[in-house]
Motif scaffolding. Structure first.
Motif, PDB file in Angstrom:
ATOM      1  N   SER A 173       4.249   7.116  35.122  1.00  0.00           N
ATOM      2  CA  SER A 173       4.044   7.951  36.466  1.00  0.00           C
ATOM      3  C   SER A 173       3.368   9.136  36.304  1.00  0.00           C
ATOM      4  CB  SER A 173       5.306   8.110  37.136  1.00  0.00           C
ATOM      5  OG  SER A 173       6.105   9.198  36.459  1.00  0.00           O
ATOM      6  N   ALA A 174       2.755   9.547  37.514  1.00  0.00           N
ATOM      7  CA  ALA A 174       1.992  10.909  37.493  1.00  0.00           C
ATOM      8  C   ALA A 174       2.381  11.588  38.809  1.00  0.00           C
ATOM      9  CB  ALA A 174       0.402  10.586  37.485  1.00  0.00           C
ATOM     10  N   GLU A 175       2.607  12.975  39.004  1.00  0.00           N
ATOM     11  CA  GLU A 175       2.882  13.587  39.938  1.00  0.00           C
ATOM     12  C   GLU A 175       2.442  14.994  40.506  1.00  0.00           C
ATOM     13  OE1 GLU A 175       5.841  11.376  37.664  1.00  0.00           O
ATOM     14  OE2 GLU A 175       5.399  13.425  37.249  1.00  0.00           O
ATOM     15  N   TRP A 176       2.347  15.121  41.720  1.00  0.00           N
ATOM     16  CA  TRP A 176       2.051  16.636  42.152  1.00  0.00           C
ATOM     17  C   TRP A 176       3.122  16.927  43.151  1.00  0.00           C
ATOM     18  CZ3 TRP A 176      -0.362  12.016  41.838  1.00  0.00           C
ATOM     19  CH2 TRP A 176      -1.760  12.041  41.064  1.00  0.00           C
ATOM     20  N   ILE A 177       4.123  18.131  42.808  1.00  0.00           N
ATOM     21  CA  ILE A 177       5.509  18.340  43.238  1.00  0.00           C
ATOM     22  C   ILE A 177       5.788  19.597  43.714  1.00  0.00           C
ATOM     23  CG2 ILE A 177       7.862  17.818  42.773  1.00  0.00           C
ATOM     24  CD1 ILE A 177       6.398  15.171  43.313  1.00  0.00           C
ATOM     25  N   MET A 178       6.376  19.502  44.981  1.00  0.00           N
ATOM     26  CA  MET A 178       7.295  20.974  45.091  1.00  0.00           C
ATOM     27  C   MET A 178       8.862  20.550  44.851  1.00  0.00           C
ATOM     28  SD  MET A 178       7.778  23.974  45.858  1.00  0.00           S
ATOM     29  CE  MET A 178       6.082  24.541  46.463  1.00  0.00           C
ATOM     30  N   GLU A 179       9.421  21.373  43.909  1.00  0.00           N
ATOM     31  CA  GLU A 179      10.596  21.103  43.516  1.00  0.00           C
ATOM     32  C   GLU A 179      11.680  22.155  43.768  1.00  0.00           C
ATOM     33  OE1 GLU A 179      12.976  19.450  39.362  1.00  0.00           O
ATOM     34  OE2 GLU A 179      10.856  20.422  39.314  1.00  0.00           O
ATOM     35  N   ALA A 180      13.048  21.642  44.079  1.00  0.00           N
ATOM     36  CA  ALA A 180      14.187  22.635  43.949  1.00  0.00           C
ATOM     37  C   ALA A 180      14.693  22.380  42.555  1.00  0.00           C
ATOM     38  CB  ALA A 180      15.162  22.172  45.050  1.00  0.00           C
ATOM     39  N   PRO A 181      14.567  23.300  41.561  1.00  0.00           N
ATOM     40  CA  PRO A 181      15.122  23.054  40.293  1.00  0.00           C
ATOM     41  C   PRO A 181      16.567  22.962  40.151  1.00  0.00           C
ATOM     42  CG  PRO A 181      13.467  24.750  40.453  1.00  0.00           C
ATOM     43  CD  PRO A 181      13.891  24.555  41.730  1.00  0.00           C
ATOM     44  N   GLN A 182      16.876  22.562  38.965  1.00  0.00           N
ATOM     45  CA  GLN A 182      18.393  22.320  38.666  1.00  0.00           C
ATOM     46  C   GLN A 182      18.957  23.540  38.083  1.00  0.00           C
ATOM     47  OE1 GLN A 182      19.699  18.831  36.621  1.00  0.00           O
ATOM     48  NE2 GLN A 182      21.702  19.491  36.421  1.00  0.00           N
ATOM     49  N   ILE A 183      19.952  24.010  38.518  1.00  0.00           N
ATOM     50  CA  ILE A 183      20.609  25.177  37.848  1.00  0.00           C
ATOM     51  C   ILE A 183      22.160  24.479  37.394  1.00  0.00           C
ATOM     52  CG2 ILE A 183      21.679  27.652  37.923  1.00  0.00           C
ATOM     53  CD1 ILE A 183      19.896  28.109  40.246  1.00  0.00           C
ATOM     54  N   GLY A 184      22.272  24.741  36.103  1.00  0.00           N
ATOM     55  CA  GLY A 184      23.242  24.064  35.317  1.00  0.00           C
ATOM     56  C   GLY A 184      23.459  22.488  35.665  1.00  0.00           C
ATOM     57  N   ASN A 185      24.582  22.031  36.239  1.00  0.00           N
ATOM     58  CA  ASN A 185      24.456  20.771  36.818  1.00  0.00           C
ATOM     59  C   ASN A 185      24.248  20.368  38.356  1.00  0.00           C
ATOM     60  OD1 ASN A 185      25.192  19.703  34.405  1.00  0.00           O
ATOM     61  ND2 ASN A 185      27.133  20.269  34.707  1.00  0.00           N
ATOM     62  N   THR A 186      23.697  21.578  39.039  1.00  0.00           N
ATOM     63  CA  THR A 186      23.657  21.268  40.502  1.00  0.00           C
ATOM     64  C   THR A 186      21.864  21.616  40.888  1.00  0.00           C
ATOM     65  OG1 THR A 186      25.684  22.141  40.873  1.00  0.00           O
ATOM     66  CG2 THR A 186      24.300  22.220  42.764  1.00  0.00           C
ATOM     67  N   VAL A 187      21.523  20.665  41.733  1.00  0.00           N
ATOM     68  CA  VAL A 187      20.261  20.998  42.450  1.00  0.00           C
ATOM     69  C   VAL A 187      20.316  22.379  43.230  1.00  0.00           C
ATOM     70  CG1 VAL A 187      18.477  20.153  43.763  1.00  0.00           C
ATOM     71  CG2 VAL A 187      19.515  18.588  42.402  1.00  0.00           C
ATOM     72  N   ALA A 188      19.244  23.249  42.764  1.00  0.00           N
ATOM     73  CA  ALA A 188      19.410  24.436  43.796  1.00  0.00           C
ATOM     74  C   ALA A 188      19.044  24.264  45.221  1.00  0.00           C
ATOM     75  CB  ALA A 188      18.599  25.568  42.906  1.00  0.00           C
ATOM     76  N   PRO A 189      19.235  25.543  46.230  1.00  0.00           N
ATOM     77  CA  PRO A 189      18.822  25.453  47.333  1.00  0.00           C
ATOM     78  C   PRO A 189      17.323  25.697  47.244  1.00  0.00           C
ATOM     79  CG  PRO A 189      20.951  26.459  47.386  1.00  0.00           C
ATOM     80  CD  PRO A 189      20.508  26.297  45.832  1.00  0.00           C
ATOM     81  N   LEU A 190      16.540  25.002  48.213  1.00  0.00           N
ATOM     82  CA  LEU A 190      15.166  25.065  48.063  1.00  0.00           C
ATOM     83  C   LEU A 190      14.798  26.641  48.629  1.00  0.00           C
ATOM     84  CD1 LEU A 190      12.254  23.980  47.329  1.00  0.00           C
ATOM     85  CD2 LEU A 190      12.139  23.111  49.980  1.00  0.00           C
ATOM     86  N   ALA A 191      13.989  27.414  48.156  1.00  0.00           N
ATOM     87  CA  ALA A 191      13.360  28.677  48.437  1.00  0.00           C
ATOM     88  C   ALA A 191      12.757  28.572  50.092  1.00  0.00           C
ATOM     89  CB  ALA A 191      12.513  29.458  47.799  1.00  0.00           C
ATOM     90  N   HIS A 192      12.935  29.527  50.655  1.00  0.00           N
ATOM     91  CA  HIS A 192      12.181  29.541  52.081  1.00  0.00           C
ATOM     92  C   HIS A 192      10.757  30.100  51.668  1.00  0.00           C
ATOM     93  CE1 HIS A 192      16.037  29.904  54.370  1.00  0.00           C
ATOM     94  NE2 HIS A 192      16.342  29.248  53.330  1.00  0.00           N
TER      95      HIS A 192
END
Length: 245
Positions: free
Chosen positions: A157-176
């Motif tokens: 697979s190949a990707e071009w992505i905006m991501e909400a990274p993971q902190i610990g075991n939780t996906v973080a809230p996406l920045a504004h």
């Protein structure tokens, strides 16, 4: 100095909205990715590249995070080689930085300056069996970072992505953050000829938080927009949000 407490992860696809998402013209939903991803056979992808403008982030009272990146693997598999920029608000202070990462290791911060509005060019390419070159250029600040690394993922697979990274075991809230435009997208040296069906919506807590535009006519550019509407996920609508590419 930015202290890394998180790492990127493969795409967490949201199967509960999959059927509804297809009706919008997009191909998938995820709690941590928005952008475009394409799939192929094992070994299909040996080079990926793109440019983007580092977005501006609004300070928030609670920590919020985002990363713009290109990568190979991570979509429908658990391997991933990637590089990009991070943009986050922690304790009301906004940070911008560059990084690269090969799962399962944590991301490595590139100790070179990054500011909102900078134009970034990224390339990941296979140079020999198991050996890859990661290149990240800040065209605005005129620096280039290169590293050779071992990687043995499936290249499927190949990707071009905006991501909400993971902190610990939780996906973080996406920045504004402001809309982020990806351009000059290439895979194996050619346009990926992206279609809307390759695109994915980010849904967190049943609310759409990021959606890509349809690709341009060449299929090599698009914009990911942060969405602030409250209420039902856009996956339940009959047509996607209109975002200019």
């Amino acid at each position: 100095m930015v202290h890394r407490l998180k790492r990127s992860q493969p795409c967490y696809t949201d199967k509960t909205n999959q059927g509804r998402t297809r009706s919008t013209g997009f191909g998938w939903t995820s709690s941590n990715w928005s952008g475009y991803a394409i799939r192929g056979k094992k070994g299909a992808f040996r080079r990926i590249s793109a440019e983007w403008i580092v977005p501006f982030v609004k300070p928030t009272s609670k920590p919020t995070y985002s990363s713009a990146w290109i990568g190979i693997d991570g979509f429908k598999n658990s391997s991933l080689i990637q590089t990009g920029t991070g943009h986050e608000s922690v304790n009301g202070t906004v940070h911008y930085y560059a990084w690269w990462e090969i799962l399962p290791a944590a991301e490595t911060v590139i100790q070179l300056p990054v500011s909102p509005g900078d134009r970034i060019r990224a390339t990941i390419m296979k140079v020999s069996s198991g050996k890859w070159c990661i290149i990240l250029c800040n065209l605005s600040k005129q620096w280039t970072f290169r590293t050779l690394q071992r990687y043995n993922g499936p290249q499927s697979s190949a990707e071009w992505i905006m991501e909400a990274p993971q902190i610990g075991n939780t996906v973080a809230p996406l920045a504004h953050l402001t809309p982020t435009r990806f351009s000059c997208c290439r895979v194996n040296g050619k346009s990926p000829k992206l279609t809307a069906g390759n695109g994915g919506i980010m849904i967190q807590n049943k609310i759409t938080v990021a959606v890509p535009s349809c690709p341009n006519a060449r299929g090599d550019a698009f914009t990911v927009k942060r969405i602030y509407r409250k209420g039902r996920s856009q996956a339940y609508l009959k047509s996607p949000i209109s975002v200019r590419s």
